[in-house]
Motif scaffolding. Structure first.
Motif, PDB file in Angstrom:
ATOM      1  N   PHE A 452      -6.997  -0.556  11.851  1.00 13.89           N
ATOM      2  CA  PHE A 452      -7.699  -1.425  10.917  1.00 13.89           C
ATOM      3  C   PHE A 452      -7.637  -2.466  11.958  1.00 13.89           C
ATOM      4  CE2 PHE A 452      -5.325   1.371   7.737  1.00 13.89           C
ATOM      5  CZ  PHE A 452      -6.600   2.200   7.438  1.00 13.89           C
ATOM      6  N   GLY A 453      -7.339  -2.845  13.012  1.00 14.98           N
ATOM      7  CA  GLY A 453      -7.363  -3.942  13.719  1.00 14.98           C
ATOM      8  C   GLY A 453      -6.305  -5.240  13.234  1.00 14.98           C
ATOM      9  N   LEU A 454      -6.609  -6.258  14.213  1.00 12.03           N
ATOM     10  CA  LEU A 454      -5.649  -7.207  13.750  1.00 12.03           C
ATOM     11  C   LEU A 454      -6.420  -8.730  13.130  1.00 12.03           C
ATOM     12  CD1 LEU A 454      -3.725  -7.482  17.181  1.00 12.03           C
ATOM     13  CD2 LEU A 454      -2.882  -6.549  15.016  1.00 12.03           C
ATOM     14  N   LYS A 455      -7.841  -8.495  12.965  1.00 10.45           N
ATOM     15  CA  LYS A 455      -8.221  -9.592  12.432  1.00 10.45           C
ATOM     16  C   LYS A 455      -7.801 -10.158  11.185  1.00 10.45           C
ATOM     17  CE  LYS A 455     -13.008 -11.488  11.416  1.00 10.45           C
ATOM     18  NZ  LYS A 455     -14.577 -11.224  11.748  1.00 10.45           N
ATOM     19  N   TYR A 456      -7.754  -8.969  10.092  1.00 10.51           N
ATOM     20  CA  TYR A 456      -7.282  -9.335   8.869  1.00 10.51           C
ATOM     21  C   TYR A 456      -5.610  -8.731   8.479  1.00 10.51           C
ATOM     22  CZ  TYR A 456     -12.008 -10.940   7.904  1.00 10.51           C
ATOM     23  OH  TYR A 456     -13.050 -11.508   7.862  1.00 10.51           O
ATOM     24  N   TYR A 457      -4.978  -8.658   9.815  1.00 12.82           N
ATOM     25  CA  TYR A 457      -3.440  -8.121   9.740  1.00 12.82           C
ATOM     26  C   TYR A 457      -2.585  -8.694   8.759  1.00 12.82           C
ATOM     27  CZ  TYR A 457       0.399  -5.693  11.297  1.00 12.82           C
ATOM     28  OH  TYR A 457       1.579  -4.915  11.396  1.00 12.82           O
ATOM     29  N   SER A 458      -2.774 -10.082   8.479  1.00  7.68           N
ATOM     30  CA  SER A 458      -1.762 -10.776   7.527  1.00  7.68           C
ATOM     31  C   SER A 458      -2.054 -10.174   6.163  1.00  7.68           C
ATOM     32  CB  SER A 458      -2.058 -12.285   7.469  1.00  7.68           C
ATOM     33  OG  SER A 458      -1.965 -12.767   8.806  1.00  7.68           O
ATOM     34  N   THR A 459      -3.162  -9.841   5.793  1.00  2.00           N
ATOM     35  CA  THR A 459      -3.616  -9.171   4.384  1.00  2.00           C
ATOM     36  C   THR A 459      -3.382  -8.039   4.439  1.00  2.00           C
ATOM     37  OG1 THR A 459      -5.246 -10.989   3.954  1.00  2.00           O
ATOM     38  CG2 THR A 459      -5.214  -9.118   2.456  1.00  2.00           C
ATOM     39  N   LEU A 460      -3.684  -7.096   5.311  1.00  4.58           N
ATOM     40  CA  LEU A 460      -3.587  -5.597   5.349  1.00  4.58           C
ATOM     41  C   LEU A 460      -2.039  -5.299   5.373  1.00  4.58           C
ATOM     42  CD1 LEU A 460      -6.468  -4.419   7.383  1.00  4.58           C
ATOM     43  CD2 LEU A 460      -6.584  -4.594   4.964  1.00  4.58           C
ATOM     44  N   TYR A 461      -1.264  -6.164   6.428  1.00  5.93           N
ATOM     45  CA  TYR A 461       0.082  -6.022   6.408  1.00  5.93           C
ATOM     46  C   TYR A 461       0.766  -5.991   5.117  1.00  5.93           C
ATOM     47  CZ  TYR A 461       5.039  -7.531   7.077  1.00  5.93           C
ATOM     48  OH  TYR A 461       6.104  -7.533   6.973  1.00  5.93           O
ATOM     49  N   ASN A 462       0.481  -7.093   4.188  1.00  6.33           N
ATOM     50  CA  ASN A 462       0.987  -7.281   2.773  1.00  6.33           C
ATOM     51  C   ASN A 462       0.476  -6.140   1.906  1.00  6.33           C
ATOM     52  OD1 ASN A 462       2.911  -9.372   2.985  1.00  6.33           O
ATOM     53  ND2 ASN A 462       1.140 -10.160   3.950  1.00  6.33           N
ATOM     54  N   PHE A 463      -0.614  -5.680   2.119  1.00  4.41           N
ATOM     55  CA  PHE A 463      -1.231  -4.678   1.072  1.00  4.41           C
ATOM     56  C   PHE A 463      -0.191  -3.414   1.397  1.00  4.41           C
ATOM     57  CE2 PHE A 463      -3.494  -0.619   0.294  1.00  4.41           C
ATOM     58  CZ  PHE A 463      -3.832  -0.967  -1.085  1.00  4.41           C
ATOM     59  N   GLY A 464      -0.011  -2.896   2.783  1.00  2.15           N
ATOM     60  CA  GLY A 464       0.817  -1.707   3.127  1.00  2.15           C
ATOM     61  C   GLY A 464       2.262  -1.867   2.653  1.00  2.15           C
ATOM     62  N   GLY A 465       2.761  -3.308   2.324  1.00  3.16           N
ATOM     63  CA  GLY A 465       4.008  -3.602   1.792  1.00  3.16           C
ATOM     64  C   GLY A 465       4.163  -3.199   0.345  1.00  3.16           C
ATOM     65  N   MET A 466       2.971  -3.334  -0.464  1.00  2.00           N
ATOM     66  CA  MET A 466       2.824  -2.905  -1.782  1.00  2.00           C
ATOM     67  C   MET A 466       3.318  -1.696  -2.186  1.00  2.00           C
ATOM     68  SD  MET A 466      -0.498  -5.003  -3.023  1.00  2.00           S
ATOM     69  CE  MET A 466      -0.289  -4.224  -4.551  1.00  2.00           C
TER      70      MET A 466
END
Length: 592
Positions: A452-466
């Protein structure tokens, strides 16, 4: 020689503003961000001092996992604020949450309601999300072509933090009162994050030829730390240590954790200085937008039907997805489901290790050993999967989802050892479960960044952690906690112990966790099958060069810089030529 590296002061400035010191600071922050993994050490004190039954304790554990893994708000905040603010918020929440837990279990505040304890531990554990978003995500963006290695190392230090905390706790407080461990968890991570607030920031990636070698040096240091912790844990189990010996052990830990990695950074910066290629000077508080993206925010068109369709239409794998595009994609759904049932099972085992050991008749000293074993093998799994997956991907184009499926299959062995309670097998189960839990984390986070790329990685990373707390609630609270209490009530003559009595409901025997871990084994197998489906869907993507776009971007930048420097050189030569002509003409006029 550049003025930046002229003398010790110049070298110090170069080091403090460089990527390697930023990576070193990230290692330290992450090494203090794993307090949630030693819940088993002090959970018995919470249970006894507040009179909780197992299901209530597991509910508290669920809120701990919820706080540690739900960081969507931290990710969204990171999209619009500087990194130092993210770390500052994490430092404050850590101090407040765990300090309130400490005051509650030591009786320094009125006895809190269950919902208040859930709130306190959730807030304290949520600091881990801010530390991950601030330090880990920033480090991945600074080393995009080494993301698997970076994630493995950083998550490895998180895995080691449990054993590190244990050694510091033994040195500071003697190890006789686990309530003091909660106090240590409250102030130490908050202090470390506060020290490095201005160090963690996005720095333009400039891949060096020896980048992999430098990370290997960090790996060797961390391996030395893990090996030492393993040896000292065995010695502490065999012999009775004095307070001075505990202090000496903690001093060695601090040397391996702080001094040796810093030496690696200093040596690398000296090498860079000698090459006369110091890093570019960068501001302390750079803009938080991703430097890897050249997209501009031009919101000049109205939303039409075609634009809405475009929003939901997924780009090619590896390109920058929007947050919404990633969340509604099939790939994210498969990854989320697999993580819920795969990682949720190992997290349930880790959180219940204290009660598992107690039910099988292990002494309290052995339970502390299990926690330390989980911590060390958690680290081993993280660095092993980080480095191994990067090498296997580069050499054999092996998809990371396939590696994740293999890890889930191995974790089933640990769950079965817990379920059948073979005498002495909990040591092996701790190693297997710790390794597999650790190995899963870098793989999950790497897969998200790659697909999914790094542009919104801060948010997507945390979604994966949910996904982890969702699995923890289902398998820990609704399955393991419920079945444990039911068995304990059966042993207690079907009498429910009221929480106001200050006594806890205890279950003894293999049956306490047998049924729940057989269920966990089954759903983990299902999670592995789901991950195999994702591996099949992404096999063509991983056969290609997934890092090509980053190299092309850097090559373009370097060519542009070379062109710019050559033009500037031509202008300078032209100016020098004109000066020479003027001087000749002047001398001729003087002669005449």
């Amino acid at each position: 020689m550049s003025s930046l590296s002229s003398g010790p002061m110049g070298l110090a400035v170069q080091m403090l503003s460089g990527r390697w010191f930023m990576a070193f600071a990230s290692f330290l922050i992450m090494s203090a961000a794993g307090a949630t993994y030693i819940f088993a050490i002090y959970s018995a004190d919470i249970k006894s001092s507040l009179g909780y039954n197992q299901q209530t304790l597991n509910t508290l554990s669920f809120f701990k996992d919820l706080g540690a893994n739900v960081g969507i708000h931290a990710g969204l905040l990171a999209e619009v604020t500087p990194t130092w603010l993210i770390l500052a918020v994490g430092s404050a929440t850590n101090l407040f949450g765990y300090l309130m837990v400490y005051l509650s279990i030591t009786g320094r505040t009125p006895r809190p309601h269950v919902w208040q304890m859930c709130l306190y531990i959730c807030v304290g554990a949520n600091s881990q999300s801010f530390a991950n978003t601030g330090a880990l995500v920033t480090c991945v963006k600074n080393f995009p072509e080494s993301r698997g290695i970076v994630l493995g190392l950083l998550k490895g230090f998180v895995g080691l933090s449990g054993a590190v905390f244990t050694q510091l706790y033994l040195a500071f407080y003697g190890g006789h009162d686990s309530k003091s461990l909660v106090l240590l968890i409250a102030w130490l991570p908050a202090a470390i994050s506060a020290v490095f607030l201005r160090t963690i920031r996005i720095i333009p990636p400039n891949r060096l030829s020896n980048e992999f070698k430098v990370f290997c040096n960090f790996l060797y240091v961390s391996l030395a730390l893990a090996a030492y912790l393993m040896v000292v844990i065995i010695l502490q189990k065999k012999f009775a240590f004095t307070r001075a010996e505990y202090a000496g052990s903690a001093a060695v830990v601090l040397f391996l954790l702080f001094i040796l990695p810093l030496a690696v950074v200093i040596r690398e910066e000296i090498s860079i200085s000698k090459q006369n290629h110091p890093p570019k000077k960068i501001p302390l508080s750079p803009p938080t937008t991703t430097i890897l993206s050249n997209a501009s925010s031009k919101n000049t068109t109205n939303f039409t039907l075609s634009r809405i369709v475009k929003i939901f239409k997924s780009p090619n794998r590896g390109e920058d997805y929007s947050i919404l595009q990633a969340l509604v994609s099939v790939d994210m759904f498969l990854l989320f489901v697999s993580t819920v049932f795969g990682v949720g099972g190992t997290l349930t085992a880790i959180d219940n290790m204290g009660q598992i050991g107690e039910s099988l008749g292990y002494p309290a000293k052995s339970i502390a050993t299990f926690v330390s074993l989980i911590s060390i093998w958690n680290y081993t799994g993280r660095v092993a999967s980080g480095f191994a997956s990067e090498i296997l991907l580069a050499k054999y184009k092996l998809p990371r989802p396939l590696m994740f499926a293999f890890v889930l299959l191995v974790s089933c062995l640990g769950h079965l050892l817990v379920a059948f309670g073979v005498p002495g097998s909990l040591y092996a189960a701790s190693i297997i479960i710790g390794f597999c839990f650790g190995a899963a984390m870098p793989l999950i986070l790497s897969i998200i960044s790659e697909l999914f790329g790094l542009k919104y990685y801060s948010t997507l990373y945390n979604f994966g952690g949910m996904a982890s707390p969702v699995g923890s609630y289902i398998l820990n609270v609704r399955v393991a906690g419920y079945l444990y209490d039911r068995e304990a009530m059966k042993q207690n003559g079907h009498k429910l112990v009221p929480s106001s009595s200050g006594k806890s409901l205890t279950c003894i025997g293999v049956q306490c966790f047998k049924r729940s871990f057989l269920i966990i084994t089954a759903v983990t197998l299902a999670g592995a099958l789901v991950m195999l489906l994702l591996a099949w869907r992404t096999k063509e993507f991983y056969r290609g060069d997934i890092y090509a776009r980053f190299r092309e971007g850097l090559e373009g930048e370097s060519k542009a810089e070379e062109t710019k420097s050559s033009v500037e050189k031509e202008k300078l030569d032209e100016k020098e030529s004109l000066k020479g002509i003027d001087s000749i003409q002047t001398s001729q006029r003087n002669v005449f």
